[in-house]
Design an enzyme around this catalytic site. Structure first.
Site, PDB file in Angstrom:
ATOM      1  N   ALA A  51      -1.300   5.042  -8.417  1.00 13.44           N
ATOM      2  CA  ALA A  51      -2.153   4.539  -7.339  1.00 13.44           C
ATOM      3  C   ALA A  51      -2.924   5.688  -6.703  1.00 13.44           C
ATOM      4  O   ALA A  51      -2.330   6.701  -6.328  1.00 13.44           O
ATOM      5  CB  ALA A  51      -1.298   3.846  -6.279  1.00 13.44           C
ATOM      6  N   ALA A  52      -4.221   5.538  -6.591  1.00 15.78           N
ATOM      7  CA  ALA A  52      -5.056   6.605  -6.012  1.00 15.78           C
ATOM      8  C   ALA A  52      -6.469   6.095  -5.808  1.00 15.78           C
ATOM      9  O   ALA A  52      -6.865   5.086  -6.399  1.00 15.78           O
ATOM     10  CB  ALA A  52      -5.105   7.813  -6.960  1.00 15.78           C
ATOM     11  N   ASP A  67       0.844  -1.192   0.000  1.00 20.46           N
ATOM     12  CA  ASP A  67       0.000   0.000   0.000  1.00 20.46           C
ATOM     13  C   ASP A  67       0.883   1.246   0.000  1.00 20.46           C
ATOM     14  O   ASP A  67       1.877   1.290   0.728  1.00 20.46           O
ATOM     15  CB  ASP A  67      -0.842  -0.058   1.289  1.00 20.46           C
ATOM     16  CG  ASP A  67      -2.031   0.854   1.230  1.00 20.46           C
ATOM     17  OD1 ASP A  67      -1.837   2.089   1.143  1.00 20.46           O
ATOM     18  OD2 ASP A  67      -3.166   0.344   1.273  1.00 20.46           O
ATOM     19  N   TYR A  83     -11.724  14.970  -3.409  1.00 21.23           N
ATOM     20  CA  TYR A  83     -10.884  14.307  -4.419  1.00 21.23           C
ATOM     21  C   TYR A  83     -10.034  15.336  -5.167  1.00 21.23           C
ATOM     22  O   TYR A  83      -8.820  15.179  -5.307  1.00 21.23           O
ATOM     23  CB  TYR A  83     -11.773  13.531  -5.413  1.00 21.23           C
ATOM     24  CG  TYR A  83     -10.998  13.042  -6.614  1.00 21.23           C
ATOM     25  CD1 TYR A  83     -10.167  11.941  -6.510  1.00 21.23           C
ATOM     26  CD2 TYR A  83     -11.061  13.711  -7.842  1.00 21.23           C
ATOM     27  CE1 TYR A  83      -9.412  11.498  -7.598  1.00 21.23           C
ATOM     28  CE2 TYR A  83     -10.315  13.287  -8.926  1.00 21.23           C
ATOM     29  CZ  TYR A  83      -9.505  12.175  -8.805  1.00 21.23           C
ATOM     30  OH  TYR A  83      -8.749  11.762  -9.869  1.00 21.23           O
ATOM     31  N   SER A 112      -5.357  15.275 -11.982  1.00 20.63           N
ATOM     32  CA  SER A 112      -6.697  15.261 -12.565  1.00 20.63           C
ATOM     33  C   SER A 112      -7.175  16.648 -12.940  1.00 20.63           C
ATOM     34  O   SER A 112      -6.873  17.637 -12.254  1.00 20.63           O
ATOM     35  CB  SER A 112      -7.674  14.687 -11.548  1.00 20.63           C
ATOM     36  OG  SER A 112      -9.006  14.918 -11.955  1.00 20.63           O
ATOM     37  N   ILE A 161     -28.719   8.912 -15.078  1.00 21.73           N
ATOM     38  CA  ILE A 161     -28.021  10.175 -15.356  1.00 21.73           C
ATOM     39  C   ILE A 161     -28.191  11.081 -14.143  1.00 21.73           C
ATOM     40  O   ILE A 161     -29.315  11.322 -13.698  1.00 21.73           O
ATOM     41  CB  ILE A 161     -28.582  10.846 -16.632  1.00 21.73           C
ATOM     42  CG1 ILE A 161     -28.155  10.017 -17.835  1.00 21.73           C
ATOM     43  CG2 ILE A 161     -28.160  12.296 -16.722  1.00 21.73           C
ATOM     44  CD1 ILE A 161     -27.781  10.777 -19.063  1.00 21.73           C
TER      45      ILE A 161
HETATM   46  C1  UD1 Z   1     -13.444  11.107 -13.458  1.00 27.09           C
HETATM   47  C2  UD1 Z   1     -12.575  10.112 -12.733  1.00 27.09           C
HETATM   48  C3  UD1 Z   1     -11.583  10.827 -11.882  1.00 27.09           C
HETATM   49  C4  UD1 Z   1     -10.786  11.753 -12.781  1.00 27.09           C
HETATM   50  C5  UD1 Z   1     -11.729  12.708 -13.449  1.00 27.09           C
HETATM   51  C6  UD1 Z   1     -11.061  13.620 -14.414  1.00 27.09           C
HETATM   52  C7  UD1 Z   1     -13.597   7.946 -12.314  1.00 27.09           C
HETATM   53  C8  UD1 Z   1     -14.450   7.117 -11.411  1.00 27.09           C
HETATM   54  N1  UD1 Z   1     -13.421   9.225 -11.926  1.00 27.09           N
HETATM   55  O1  UD1 Z   1     -14.247  11.865 -12.534  1.00 27.09           O
HETATM   56  O2  UD1 Z   1     -10.727   9.911 -11.234  1.00 27.09           O
HETATM   57  O3  UD1 Z   1      -9.831  12.442 -12.057  1.00 27.09           O
HETATM   58  O4  UD1 Z   1     -12.660  11.975 -14.210  1.00 27.09           O
HETATM   59  O5  UD1 Z   1     -12.067  14.477 -14.864  1.00 27.09           O
HETATM   60  O6  UD1 Z   1     -13.114   7.465 -13.306  1.00 27.09           O
HETATM   61  N2  UD1 Z   1     -22.524   9.981 -14.217  1.00 27.09           N
HETATM   62  C9  UD1 Z   1     -23.835   9.659 -14.519  1.00 27.09           C
HETATM   63  N3  UD1 Z   1     -24.223   8.366 -14.398  1.00 27.09           N
HETATM   64  C10 UD1 Z   1     -23.391   7.371 -13.972  1.00 27.09           C
HETATM   65  C11 UD1 Z   1     -22.061   7.718 -13.663  1.00 27.09           C
HETATM   66  C12 UD1 Z   1     -21.657   9.039 -13.790  1.00 27.09           C
HETATM   67  O7  UD1 Z   1     -24.628  10.528 -14.905  1.00 27.09           O
HETATM   68  O8  UD1 Z   1     -23.826   6.211 -13.886  1.00 27.09           O
HETATM   69  C13 UD1 Z   1     -22.084  11.379 -14.394  1.00 27.09           C
HETATM   70  C14 UD1 Z   1     -21.426  12.011 -13.181  1.00 27.09           C
HETATM   71  O9  UD1 Z   1     -22.356  12.563 -12.282  1.00 27.09           O
HETATM   72  C15 UD1 Z   1     -20.542  13.064 -13.861  1.00 27.09           C
HETATM   73  C16 UD1 Z   1     -20.143  12.405 -15.179  1.00 27.09           C
HETATM   74  O10 UD1 Z   1     -21.085  11.368 -15.407  1.00 27.09           O
HETATM   75  O11 UD1 Z   1     -21.294  14.221 -14.148  1.00 27.09           O
HETATM   76  C17 UD1 Z   1     -18.752  11.799 -15.131  1.00 27.09           C
HETATM   77  O12 UD1 Z   1     -18.651  11.007 -13.960  1.00 27.09           O
HETATM   78  P1  UD1 Z   1     -17.419  10.034 -13.697  1.00 27.09           P
HETATM   79  O13 UD1 Z   1     -17.189   9.144 -14.848  1.00 27.09           O
HETATM   80  O14 UD1 Z   1     -17.630   9.424 -12.346  1.00 27.09           O
HETATM   81  O15 UD1 Z   1     -16.176  11.022 -13.748  1.00 27.09           O
HETATM   82  P2  UD1 Z   1     -15.707  12.331 -13.009  1.00 27.09           P
HETATM   83  O16 UD1 Z   1     -16.487  12.604 -11.767  1.00 27.09           O
HETATM   84  O17 UD1 Z   1     -15.632  13.377 -14.057  1.00 27.09           O
END
Ligand code: UD1
Length: 315
Positions: A76-77, A55, A142, A119, A202
């Site tokens: 790692a994060a 870790d 985050y 990020s 969504i």
């Molecule tokens: C993601 C990354 C993060 C990275 C960042 C860079 C992941 C889990 N997170 O965060 O590590 O630093 O991009 O921008 O890979 N959403 C939906 N439905 C779902 C899932 C998500 O509507 O089922 C929406 C979320 O609310 C968000 C968007 O899709 O508005 C993107 O979400 P997500 O893929 O979790 O990414 P980030 O939060 O942008």
């Protein structure tokens, strides 16, 4: 031939890095606690990489892993914004204290360079397209943790002349991205639901935008950052420069998978950013980096991997 340590090397991005470096004849060691990383992600390089289970919060484990390496690719994060809102202390421990452990061990071992996975979340609600020189505005623990990790890395560059490059990844997607958890990335989840014929959720109105970048391009950016010293001590955006809404993503997937995807609406997530898109100019100028994988081709590869390549199929 160089020696690379990849922290989080059994994870989504780390395992692609491992495969590419081994393919180029480098020697690769991986440090992973297998909390989200998986041995199966490394099946293509099985027996050709050294795997240390440990870790990044454990200073001794990090010291052992860093010893004798040339480069450290620190992947790692904890990657979920939502998880960080629910448990900020854990995000702090892994993403900040863990990163400090990596920098300190790299300094002691006189590593040639550390490349840090940061990020675009650090930009928060800042202007679009995001440029590295603009103010940061973390909206979630985050985002704050990634910004703190960058700051520590850059402080080691100034204080101890430890070369480092901070890559601000935009939304990375591709094969091996976990799709089983509610904390997974949106593309991985949407594909899993499309393949299973289930509705997608969504959060918000679906008009929020993200700059999606294929994992293979992120791998190239890391390798360029090691091979050139022009970006040392800098932060760089690694994205496509194009924003796409979740509704556009859904249409692309419907066309690609030949299905209709039902939508279920839910409230926006706490800590979520509304729009994200990078200016890719600095990475292009300093590293000659620009993404090469077309969005549709990247989606296609990811769909094919979820359909055929993955052992765990049920979303
Ligand atoms: C993601 C990354 C993060 C990275 C960042 C860079 C992941 C889990 N997170 O965060 O590590 O630093 O991009 O921008 O890979 N959403 C939906 N439905 C779902 C899932 C998500 O509507 O089922 C929406 C979320 O609310 C968000 C968007 O899709 O508005 C993107 O979400 P997500 O893929 O979790 O990414 P980030 O939060 O942008």
């Amino acid at each position: 031939m160089s020696k690379y340590l990849i922290t989080g090397g059994a994870g989504f991005i780390g395992s692609h890095l491992a495969e590419s470096l081994v393919g180029r004849g480098h020697s690769v060691r991986i440090l992973d606690n297998f909390s989200t990383g998986r041995k199966e992600n490394l099946s293509a390089v099985s027996g050709r990489v050294e795997i240390l289970e440990g870790d990044i919060r454990d200073r001794d484990a990090v010291r052992t892993a860093v010893a004798g390496m040339d480069f450290v690719l620190h992947q790692a994060a904890l990657v979920s914004v939502t998880q960080s809102v629910e448990n900020p202390e854990e995000t702090l421990a892994v993403n900040v204290a863990g990163t400090l452990n990596v920098m300190q061990a790299a300094r002691e071992a006189r590593i040639r360079k550390v490349v840090l996975a940061s990020s675009c979340a650090v930009y928060g609600a800042g202007p679009i397209p995001a440029r590295e020189e603009q103010s940061t505005m973390p909206l979630s623990p985050y985002a704050a943790s990634k910004l703190a990790g960058e700051s520590f890395a850059l402080s080691y560059y100034s204080s101890y002349q430890l070369p480092c490059v901070c890559l601000r990844y935009f939304n990375v997607f591709g094969p091996r991205q976990d799709f089983h958890s509610p904390y997974s990335g949106v593309i991985a989840i949407f594909i899993a639901r499309a393949v299973a014929g289930k509705p997608v959720t969504i959060y918000g109105d679906g008009r929020q935008t993200r700059d999606f970048i294929y994992v293979g391009d992120v791998v190239r950016a890391n390798i360029l950052a090691c091979e050139s010293d022009r970006a040392d001590g800098r932060v760089l955006n690694i994205g496509s420069g194009r924003g796409r809404s979740l509704l556009e993503l859904r249409s692309e997937l419907e066309a690609l998978c030949g299905v209709r995807m039902k939508l279920e609406r839910s409230a926006p997530r706490t800590g979520d950013i509304r729009h994200s898109r990078c200016s890719p100019a600095r990475a292009r100028a300093l590293l000659g980096f620009s993404p090469q994988t077309d969005f549709r081709a990247g989606l296609d590869a990811t769909v094919r991997w979820q359909r055929d390549g993955s052992e765990l199929k049920t979303p």
